[in-house]
Design an enzyme around this catalytic site. Structure first.
Site, PDB file in Angstrom:
ATOM      1  N   HIS A 188       0.844  -1.211   0.000  1.00 17.69           N
ATOM      2  CA  HIS A 188       0.000   0.000   0.000  1.00 17.69           C
ATOM      3  C   HIS A 188       0.868   1.246   0.000  1.00 17.69           C
ATOM      4  O   HIS A 188       1.916   1.286   0.636  1.00 17.69           O
ATOM      5  CB  HIS A 188      -0.994  -0.005   1.167  1.00 17.69           C
ATOM      6  CG  HIS A 188      -0.395   0.021   2.534  1.00 17.69           C
ATOM      7  ND1 HIS A 188      -0.132   1.198   3.204  1.00 17.69           N
ATOM      8  CD2 HIS A 188      -0.014  -0.981   3.373  1.00 17.69           C
ATOM      9  CE1 HIS A 188       0.374   0.919   4.407  1.00 17.69           C
ATOM     10  NE2 HIS A 188       0.454  -0.399   4.538  1.00 17.69           N
ATOM     11  N   ASP A 234      -0.425   4.378   0.685  1.00 15.54           N
ATOM     12  CA  ASP A 234      -0.893   5.426   1.605  1.00 15.54           C
ATOM     13  C   ASP A 234      -0.192   5.248   2.941  1.00 15.54           C
ATOM     14  O   ASP A 234       0.411   4.202   3.207  1.00 15.54           O
ATOM     15  CB  ASP A 234      -2.420   5.367   1.781  1.00 15.54           C
ATOM     16  CG  ASP A 234      -2.888   4.068   2.428  1.00 15.54           C
ATOM     17  OD1 ASP A 234      -2.332   2.992   2.087  1.00 15.54           O
ATOM     18  OD2 ASP A 234      -3.805   4.125   3.264  1.00 15.54           O
ATOM     19  N   ASP A 272       6.281   1.516   6.499  1.00 16.59           N
ATOM     20  CA  ASP A 272       4.874   1.115   6.333  1.00 16.59           C
ATOM     21  C   ASP A 272       4.204   2.012   5.310  1.00 16.59           C
ATOM     22  O   ASP A 272       3.651   3.027   5.659  1.00 16.59           O
ATOM     23  CB  ASP A 272       4.168   1.195   7.698  1.00 16.59           C
ATOM     24  CG  ASP A 272       2.722   0.739   7.630  1.00 16.59           C
ATOM     25  OD1 ASP A 272       2.353   0.054   6.656  1.00 16.59           O
ATOM     26  OD2 ASP A 272       1.958   1.090   8.544  1.00 16.59           O
ATOM     27  N   GLU A 307      -5.128   1.463   2.542  1.00 12.93           N
ATOM     28  CA  GLU A 307      -4.933   0.423   3.562  1.00 12.93           C
ATOM     29  C   GLU A 307      -5.074   0.968   4.968  1.00 12.93           C
ATOM     30  O   GLU A 307      -5.661   0.321   5.848  1.00 12.93           O
ATOM     31  CB  GLU A 307      -3.552  -0.239   3.387  1.00 12.93           C
ATOM     32  CG  GLU A 307      -3.429  -1.595   4.084  1.00 12.93           C
ATOM     33  CD  GLU A 307      -3.025  -1.519   5.545  1.00 12.93           C
ATOM     34  OE1 GLU A 307      -3.200  -2.525   6.248  1.00 12.93           O
ATOM     35  OE2 GLU A 307      -2.543  -0.443   6.005  1.00 12.93           O
ATOM     36  N   GLU A 308      -4.558   2.163   5.201  1.00 12.04           N
ATOM     37  CA  GLU A 308      -4.617   2.735   6.553  1.00 12.04           C
ATOM     38  C   GLU A 308      -6.012   3.244   6.895  1.00 12.04           C
ATOM     39  O   GLU A 308      -6.251   3.740   7.997  1.00 12.04           O
ATOM     40  CB  GLU A 308      -3.588   3.873   6.691  1.00 12.04           C
ATOM     41  CG  GLU A 308      -2.150   3.471   6.425  1.00 12.04           C
ATOM     42  CD  GLU A 308      -1.568   2.471   7.425  1.00 12.04           C
ATOM     43  OE1 GLU A 308      -2.308   2.005   8.310  1.00 12.04           O
ATOM     44  OE2 GLU A 308      -0.372   2.150   7.308  1.00 12.04           O
ATOM     45  N   HIS A 346     -31.410  11.449  36.210  1.00 10.84           N
ATOM     46  CA  HIS A 346     -30.588  12.137  37.195  1.00 10.84           C
ATOM     47  C   HIS A 346     -30.347  11.185  38.367  1.00 10.84           C
ATOM     48  O   HIS A 346     -31.296  10.637  38.920  1.00 10.84           O
ATOM     49  CB  HIS A 346     -31.323  13.393  37.655  1.00 10.84           C
ATOM     50  CG  HIS A 346     -30.521  14.253  38.569  1.00 10.84           C
ATOM     51  ND1 HIS A 346     -30.481  14.059  39.916  1.00 10.84           N
ATOM     52  CD2 HIS A 346     -29.713  15.305  38.311  1.00 10.84           C
ATOM     53  CE1 HIS A 346     -29.687  14.967  40.467  1.00 10.84           C
ATOM     54  NE2 HIS A 346     -29.204  15.740  39.516  1.00 10.84           N
ATOM     55  N   THR A 372     -23.505  13.742  36.894  1.00 11.60           N
ATOM     56  CA  THR A 372     -24.242  12.781  37.726  1.00 11.60           C
ATOM     57  C   THR A 372     -25.380  12.126  36.949  1.00 11.60           C
ATOM     58  O   THR A 372     -26.485  11.982  37.447  1.00 11.60           O
ATOM     59  CB  THR A 372     -24.789  13.460  38.981  1.00 11.60           C
ATOM     60  OG1 THR A 372     -25.578  14.572  38.570  1.00 11.60           O
ATOM     61  CG2 THR A 372     -23.679  13.934  39.882  1.00 11.60           C
ATOM     62  N   ARG A 430     -10.003 -12.059  19.686  1.00  8.49           N
ATOM     63  CA  ARG A 430      -9.076 -12.453  18.639  1.00  8.49           C
ATOM     64  C   ARG A 430      -9.195 -13.968  18.508  1.00  8.49           C
ATOM     65  O   ARG A 430      -9.112 -14.690  19.522  1.00  8.49           O
ATOM     66  CB  ARG A 430      -7.654 -12.055  19.021  1.00  8.49           C
ATOM     67  CG  ARG A 430      -7.464 -10.561  19.150  1.00  8.49           C
ATOM     68  CD  ARG A 430      -7.447  -9.898  17.778  1.00  8.49           C
ATOM     69  NE  ARG A 430      -7.614  -8.460  17.875  1.00  8.49           N
ATOM     70  CZ  ARG A 430      -7.485  -7.638  16.850  1.00  8.49           C
ATOM     71  NH1 ARG A 430      -7.194  -8.106  15.628  1.00  8.49           N
ATOM     72  NH2 ARG A 430      -7.662  -6.351  17.010  1.00  8.49           N
ATOM     73  N   SER A 457      -4.772  -8.733  12.514  1.00  5.13           N
ATOM     74  CA  SER A 457      -5.343  -9.207  11.255  1.00  5.13           C
ATOM     75  C   SER A 457      -4.770  -8.388  10.107  1.00  5.13           C
ATOM     76  O   SER A 457      -4.529  -7.201  10.255  1.00  5.13           O
ATOM     77  CB  SER A 457      -6.867  -9.011  11.266  1.00  5.13           C
ATOM     78  OG  SER A 457      -7.425  -9.574  12.432  1.00  5.13           O
TER      79      SER A 457
HETATM   80 ZN   LIG Z   1       1.006  -1.370   6.345  1.00  8.23          ZN
HETATM   81 ZN   LIG Z   2      -0.036   0.611   8.657  1.00  5.42          ZN
END
Ligand SMILES: [Zn+2]
Ligand SMILES: [Zn+2]
Ligand SMILES: [Zn+2]
Ligand SMILES: [Zn+2]
Lengths: 480, 480
Positions: B98, B100, B132, B166-167, B228, B330, B343, B417
């Site tokens: 990627h 971006d 990255d 991707e980000e 309340h 409150t 996960r 993931s």
């Molecule tokens: Zn990446």
């Molecule tokens: Zn990344």
């Protein structure tokens, strides 16, 4: 015909005029939380001062200074102090009220423009501030004006204290009360505040107790920054997991506080108190209707009232520092603060409450075996207020109520706090009475706020009758 | 001298030029989450396409359509599909990356301007996107350019798929992969993705597993509107109190999931897997340093890795609908949603996970005796990915790693993931390899993101060596 009966007759005659006066002040949008409305709040305070001065009262405008409202620096609205009458042979009654109101927009769901008073066919006078607290504040003024115009003797010396910041935390007020306790407020015999509501919709009441509130932040600190749950989930002690475990140890789902010692400080019930719950105008049916879902814990209505008035309770308000937006985010928040508070009752001491809560949470946290760091922070510890309903101030108000409504008032307490009550009591050293004018369904902070015409007109009578009763009451009589 | 050795020599000679190319692309602030930077994202995609086309690649720009970014309608950046070489006698490798990057501002705490690549004396190449994922994406390009310029035979047909979202959730990508599976991606023998990191900082690795994620909202509905706590605290079932009780039943403070049946689906450990944990470059000391506080649950480093890679875990992310701001309020929130996720690992099925979680929470909620209404909503159920490290694609990558680094790579899995991995595997029906270039301390989404010059230069060699190894590997060999 007695002076009081003559007064009642005049109030009945002037009903429409009094409604017009309420319309005039509702039209001033004195919203204290809205910077753009601050000029209107000041205008409302000046309206009151001018009207009382026209009547012959001596007023003192106290400007509490500056306020930072969301980054805008504003002048705080004035506290209007007044003295009406100064006869050494009369008793002196101090009354408090507020001339600011909650925000209101037609878009919020109002059926009519919130700042235009509308008289409905069913008797509701709908408009922002009608019941909270412009109606009651006008009550004292209209009472004095009516007496003067008819040449009736005003029964007491009246002092007043009207503020314009009540809906925004009464900023600046406490300092003024402390400073003026031995000056402007000197000579006060009793205090009366009309800024709360009946328990139901048909039966008047006197209110003699308020709960205190102790507010806590339970902070759990873990890693130096938020973590990704994919990488760190299940391998580090998560602050949010520690937090939900600790919060769940505070109170059970039926509202029972699990902090040891909390109930030890609660005042025992007397037989007199037991009896006072009989005949109160309060029903679970109406409550469940208001709530839109029957989520009431107790099956007995008296138990509901006792848990509102005379037992401590614990509520969990939220979490700061965790993910709170809609949608999904797989964050492990690094530092979270659970917010909870206890409502406190006689004879709990805030310092002792904080000590018990902190000790307990320290012990519970130790059981978790977590390597995070836990801290309990008490951010507020405000005391409860409790007055005997047998005090002559209350006895006078009860007699006045019977005279206006033909029924003995309910004796109620409230679950919330009205901090100024305690400030007056502690600094002036005199009895304080809460004498509501409006009904339970007035919707003080909601859309379509109203006061019923009956409550408004009878309320104006009630405030006058109360002053007449005070005039003939021996305030030094021992309370039973 | 073999072609591979010649290639390595050329890479060493061109180090400074390759760093200049990285500098050129880091200077394009292709932040996909920032509407005002969308033009820069597109420019970065066009830069890649032009450079590959200059080399002779055939490219296809796919525009996935429109995006609503915080109310602004934007064109999604293009997915650049490419084909470099089309020799029926060569294998075809599809690579994904990627172009971006994450947002970055000097004020966030960067030591240098994030979009100006700075070569530090200690060898760090600091800049947003360096590791990255611009460094690895350049790796494939520079490998092909180096072969061409030196007249070296390129060992495979290369297909590529470079996206610019991707980000920001890879919006639009899955549909394109599905649509092109039998078209542009037809003939793919294996897939390689270089968009993750070494387990440590000195030893290279191959990654053959990812966890899935099942995300849940646990909703408790009480009254029709917020209440309340002064009036209602202790008299009604509070949604937040129910919620903390339920959340605390999900997982214990040591990360053990309390939902019955969850661990039943977990794949048993083989002896081969047991052995694979030996010699991994991973230390609790380094981890605790990164965390800034030692909040590590397990005492054994292998257990930490197992709970990151091969066991399910449960994290609590936050609460929607409750009070979340600083300060005190409150309120009793009327409707709250606890957010948590599991996960998941081989051989858990998302549908079964949702069923177990929902059954358990229903049973636990019934125990509370609350009159509120509870609902469990599964908002996402993404599957884990697991590939045998004995597949020829991995064996080829292991040989390439040994050739470049002189050491057998660690075999790792990841706790998070990378959904595109599974999308490629499922839609193309071929093996996918994760072959990281950067190190554990690169700080991909943090301030001062970097790639070490060593990793960048050796990484360019590694990607080339991998393609050469694929060329001579029998991809049909049975995996052990
Ligand atoms: Zn990446
Ligand atoms: Zn990344
Ligand atoms: Zn009020
Ligand atoms: Zn109010």
């Amino acid at each position: 015909m007695s002076t009081v009966d003559k007064y009642f007759e005049l109030v009945d005659q002037h009903q429409q005029k009094f409604i017009e006066t309420l319309r005039e002040v509702v039209a001033i949008p004195s919203v204290s939380s809205d910077a753009s409305r601050r000029g209107e709040v000041v205008r409302m305070g000046e309206w009151l001062q001018a009207r009382w001065e026209a009547l012959g009262a001596t007023c003192k405008r106290v400007d509490p200074g500056k306020q930072d409202l969301h980054g805008v620096e504003l002048d705080l609205p004035p506290v209007i102090l007044g003295q009406y009458g100064n006869d050494a042979n009369k008793k002196t009654v101090l009354v408090y009220g507020h001339y600011d109101v909650q925000p209101a927009l037609l878009e919020d769901g109002w059926d009519t423009d919130p700042f235009t008073l509308v008289e409905m066919a069913d008797g509701r006078l709908v408009g922002r501030g009608s019941t909270d607290d412009k109606g009651p504040v006008l009550g004292w003024l209209l009472c004095a004006e009516t007496h003067k115009q008819a040449g009736l003797d005003f029964p007491v010396n009246l002092k007043f204290c009207f503020e314009g910041m009540e809906e925004s935390g009464s900023e600046g007020l406490d300092d003024i009360i402390v400073a003026e306790a031995d000056k402007w407020f000197k000579g006060t015999d009793v205090v009366c505040i009309s800024d709360n509501y009946w328990l139901g919709t048909s039966k008047p009441c006197l209110t003699h107790g308020l709960r205190g509130v102790s507010y806590f932040h339970l902070q759990i600190e873990g890693p130096g920054a938020d973590l990704h749950s994919g990488v760190f989930g299940g391998t580090v002690h998560e602050p949010m997991i520690d937090l939900v475990h600790l919060l769940s140890t505070l109170v059970d789902p039926n509202g029972r506080i699990k902090v040891p010692g909390i109930y030890d400080q609660v005042m025992a019930e007397t037989e007199e108190e037991q009896r006072s719950y009989e005949g109160l105008e309060f029903s679970h049916n109406a409550l469940a209707g208001d709530l839109k879902r029957d989520i009431i814990i107790h099956s007995d209505e008296r138990m509901t009232l006792k848990h509102r008035w005379r037992y401590p309770t614990l509520s969990i308000h939220g979490v700061e520092g965790a993910f709170y937006a809609p949608g999904d985010k797989t964050v492990i928040p690094a530092r979270v603060r659970g917010k909870f508070s206890l409502r406190t009752v006689p004879n709990m001491e805030p310092a002792r409450v904080a000590e018990l809560v902190t000790q307990y949470l320290n012990a519970e946290f130790a059981k978790l075996g977590s390597k995070n760091v836990m801290k309990v922070i008490e951010t507020h510890g405000g005391r409860w207020w409790y007055s005997s309903p047998n005090h002559p101030n209350f006895v006078a108000a009860a007699r006045a109520t019977e005279r206006v409504y033909g029924v003995a008032p309910d004796l109620t307490r409230e679950g919330g706090s009205i901090p100024v009550t305690l400030t007056f009591e502690e600094n002036l050293g005199v009895n304080v009475l809460l004498l509501p004018m409006g009904a339970a369904d007035d919707g003080a902070h909601s859309t379509n706020e109203k006061i019923d015409k009956r409550n408004y007109i009878q309320g104006i009578k009630l405030l006058g009758a109360y002053l007449h009763e005070i005039a003939v009451t021996d305030l030094t009589a021992t309370t039973a």
